[in-house]
Design a protein around this motif. Sequence first.
Motif, mmCIF file in Angstrom:
data_model
loop_
_atom_site.group_PDB
_atom_site.id
_atom_site.type_symbol
_atom_site.label_atom_id
_atom_site.label_comp_id
_atom_site.label_asym_id
_atom_site.label_seq_id
_atom_site.Cartn_x
_atom_site.Cartn_y
_atom_site.Cartn_z
ATOM 1 N N ILE A 124 -22.069 8.811 2.024
ATOM 2 C CA ILE A 124 -21.509 8.808 3.377
ATOM 3 C C ILE A 124 -22.631 9.183 4.336
ATOM 4 O O ILE A 124 -23.266 10.224 4.185
ATOM 5 N N THR A 125 -22.877 8.295 5.294
ATOM 6 C CA THR A 125 -23.919 8.519 6.294
ATOM 7 C C THR A 125 -23.311 8.425 7.686
ATOM 8 O O THR A 125 -22.235 7.850 7.871
ATOM 9 N N ASN A 126 -24.036 8.979 8.665
ATOM 10 C CA ASN A 126 -23.610 8.788 10.054
ATOM 11 C C ASN A 126 -24.173 7.460 10.545
ATOM 12 O O ASN A 126 -24.933 6.786 9.826
ATOM 13 N N ASP A 127 -23.825 7.078 11.767
ATOM 14 C CA ASP A 127 -24.291 5.780 12.261
ATOM 15 C C ASP A 127 -25.783 5.766 12.564
ATOM 16 O O ASP A 127 -26.339 4.717 12.839
ATOM 17 N N GLY A 128 -26.443 6.926 12.443
ATOM 18 C CA GLY A 128 -27.904 6.993 12.551
ATOM 19 C C GLY A 128 -28.592 6.940 11.203
ATOM 20 O O GLY A 128 -29.810 7.031 11.116
ATOM 21 N N GLY A 129 -27.811 6.799 10.120
ATOM 22 C CA GLY A 129 -28.372 6.681 8.774
ATOM 23 C C GLY A 129 -28.599 7.998 8.054
ATOM 24 O O GLY A 129 -29.105 8.008 6.935
ATOM 25 N N GLU A 130 -28.222 9.133 8.668
ATOM 26 C CA GLU A 130 -28.422 10.430 8.012
ATOM 27 C C GLU A 130 -27.325 10.669 6.971
ATOM 28 O O GLU A 130 -26.145 10.407 7.238
ATOM 29 N N ARG A 131 -27.726 11.176 5.828
ATOM 30 C CA ARG A 131 -26.790 11.461 4.740
ATOM 31 C C ARG A 131 -25.921 12.659 5.125
ATOM 32 O O ARG A 131 -26.425 13.736 5.422
ATOM 33 N N LEU A 132 -24.599 12.448 5.079
ATOM 34 C CA LEU A 132 -23.652 13.520 5.355
ATOM 35 C C LEU A 132 -23.049 14.093 4.081
ATOM 36 O O LEU A 132 -22.824 15.299 3.980
ATOM 37 N N CYS A 133 -22.757 13.214 3.125
ATOM 38 C CA CYS A 133 -22.058 13.633 1.915
ATOM 39 C C CYS A 133 -22.390 12.668 0.785
ATOM 40 O O CYS A 133 -22.560 11.468 1.024
ATOM 41 N N THR A 134 -22.496 13.204 -0.423
ATOM 42 C CA THR A 134 -22.684 12.387 -1.617
ATOM 43 C C THR A 134 -21.566 12.705 -2.588
ATOM 44 O O THR A 134 -21.333 13.878 -2.898
ATOM 45 N N LEU A 135 -20.852 11.676 -3.035
ATOM 46 C CA LEU A 135 -19.785 11.842 -4.021
ATOM 47 C C LEU A 135 -20.152 11.101 -5.290
ATOM 48 O O LEU A 135 -20.891 10.111 -5.261
ATOM 49 N N ARG A 136 -19.584 11.582 -6.381
ATOM 50 C CA ARG A 136 -19.629 10.843 -7.650
ATOM 51 C C ARG A 136 -18.202 10.760 -8.140
ATOM 52 O O ARG A 136 -17.496 11.767 -8.174
ATOM 53 N N ILE A 137 -17.759 9.547 -8.467
ATOM 54 C CA ILE A 137 -16.400 9.354 -8.945
ATOM 55 C C ILE A 137 -16.409 8.576 -10.257
ATOM 56 O O ILE A 137 -17.165 7.617 -10.408
ATOM 57 N N THR A 138 -15.596 9.042 -11.198
ATOM 58 C CA THR A 138 -15.423 8.372 -12.479
ATOM 59 C C THR A 138 -13.990 7.874 -12.558
ATOM 60 O O THR A 138 -13.050 8.606 -12.230
ATOM 61 N N ASN A 139 -13.836 6.628 -12.964
ATOM 62 C CA ASN A 139 -12.515 6.004 -13.105
ATOM 63 C C ASN A 139 -12.325 5.510 -14.530
ATOM 64 O O ASN A 139 -13.268 5.019 -15.162
ATOM 65 N N LEU A 140 -11.107 5.637 -15.012
ATOM 66 C CA LEU A 140 -10.712 5.128 -16.315
ATOM 67 C C LEU A 140 -10.131 3.741 -16.122
ATOM 68 O O LEU A 140 -9.293 3.535 -15.235
ATOM 69 N N LEU A 141 -10.563 2.784 -16.945
ATOM 70 C CA LEU A 141 -10.047 1.431 -16.860
ATOM 71 C C LEU A 141 -8.877 1.286 -17.827
ATOM 72 O O LEU A 141 -8.980 1.667 -18.992
ATOM 73 N N LEU A 142 -7.777 0.759 -17.313
ATOM 74 C CA LEU A 142 -6.554 0.597 -18.090
ATOM 75 C C LEU A 142 -6.084 -0.843 -18.031
ATOM 76 O O LEU A 142 -6.363 -1.554 -17.056
ATOM 77 N N ASP A 143 -5.356 -1.259 -19.064
ATOM 78 C CA ASP A 143 -4.732 -2.573 -19.022
ATOM 79 C C ASP A 143 -3.751 -2.605 -17.863
ATOM 80 O O ASP A 143 -3.091 -1.600 -17.574
ATOM 81 N N ARG A 144 -3.658 -3.736 -17.216
ATOM 82 C CA ARG A 144 -2.703 -3.893 -16.114
ATOM 83 C C ARG A 144 -1.298 -3.920 -16.695
ATOM 84 O O ARG A 144 -1.044 -4.579 -17.708
ATOM 85 N N PRO A 145 -0.372 -3.238 -16.025
ATOM 86 C CA PRO A 145 1.023 -3.336 -16.498
ATOM 87 C C PRO A 145 1.553 -4.741 -16.266
ATOM 88 O O PRO A 145 1.197 -5.389 -15.286
ATOM 89 N N ASP A 146 2.375 -5.207 -17.157
ATOM 90 C CA ASP A 146 2.943 -6.564 -17.009
ATOM 91 C C ASP A 146 3.974 -6.640 -15.936
ATOM 92 O O ASP A 146 4.592 -5.790 -15.484
#
Length: 146
Positions: A124-146
């Motif tokens: 996440i940066t501001n409109d001047g390109g400065e870093r405001l926040c860094t996140l790391r997200i992990t997601n589990l992949l699942l079969d789509r429900p029918d």
Amino acid sequence: MTAEPRDAASTGAQNAALWKITLGELDEKMGVKIVEESVQRVVATMPVEGNRQSFGLLHGGASLAVGEAVGSWAAVIHASTLGKTAVGVDVSATHHRSAREGQIIITATPIYLGGTLTTHEVLITNDGGERLCTLRITNLLLDRPD
């Protein structure tokens, strides 16, 4: 490990069409706009105005909410190439600085794209390109429900 998506045909995916982002209620209330969406990069913007805490700064919770959304959208786009969907299992963030006005730019890029898990960095940066926040997200992949 490369961040290249697997070939949907070789995985037996029944429907390999890329999932298209649809904003949720919170995203709409926060003023999120989608700029770019692909397996390799998802970019969105959000105004600081309307997302500030009582001291006039961009709310850290707003940064987490929008960062988690953009990272999850990126994971679901990848999952869709495998005929799957994604659910978040972990998110962490470091706030580097804040903003009082303008737009923020939220960019999710893959760290790891697997058949069971994905991990994305969300910057996440501001409109001047400065870093405001860094996140790391992990997601589990699942079969789509029918």
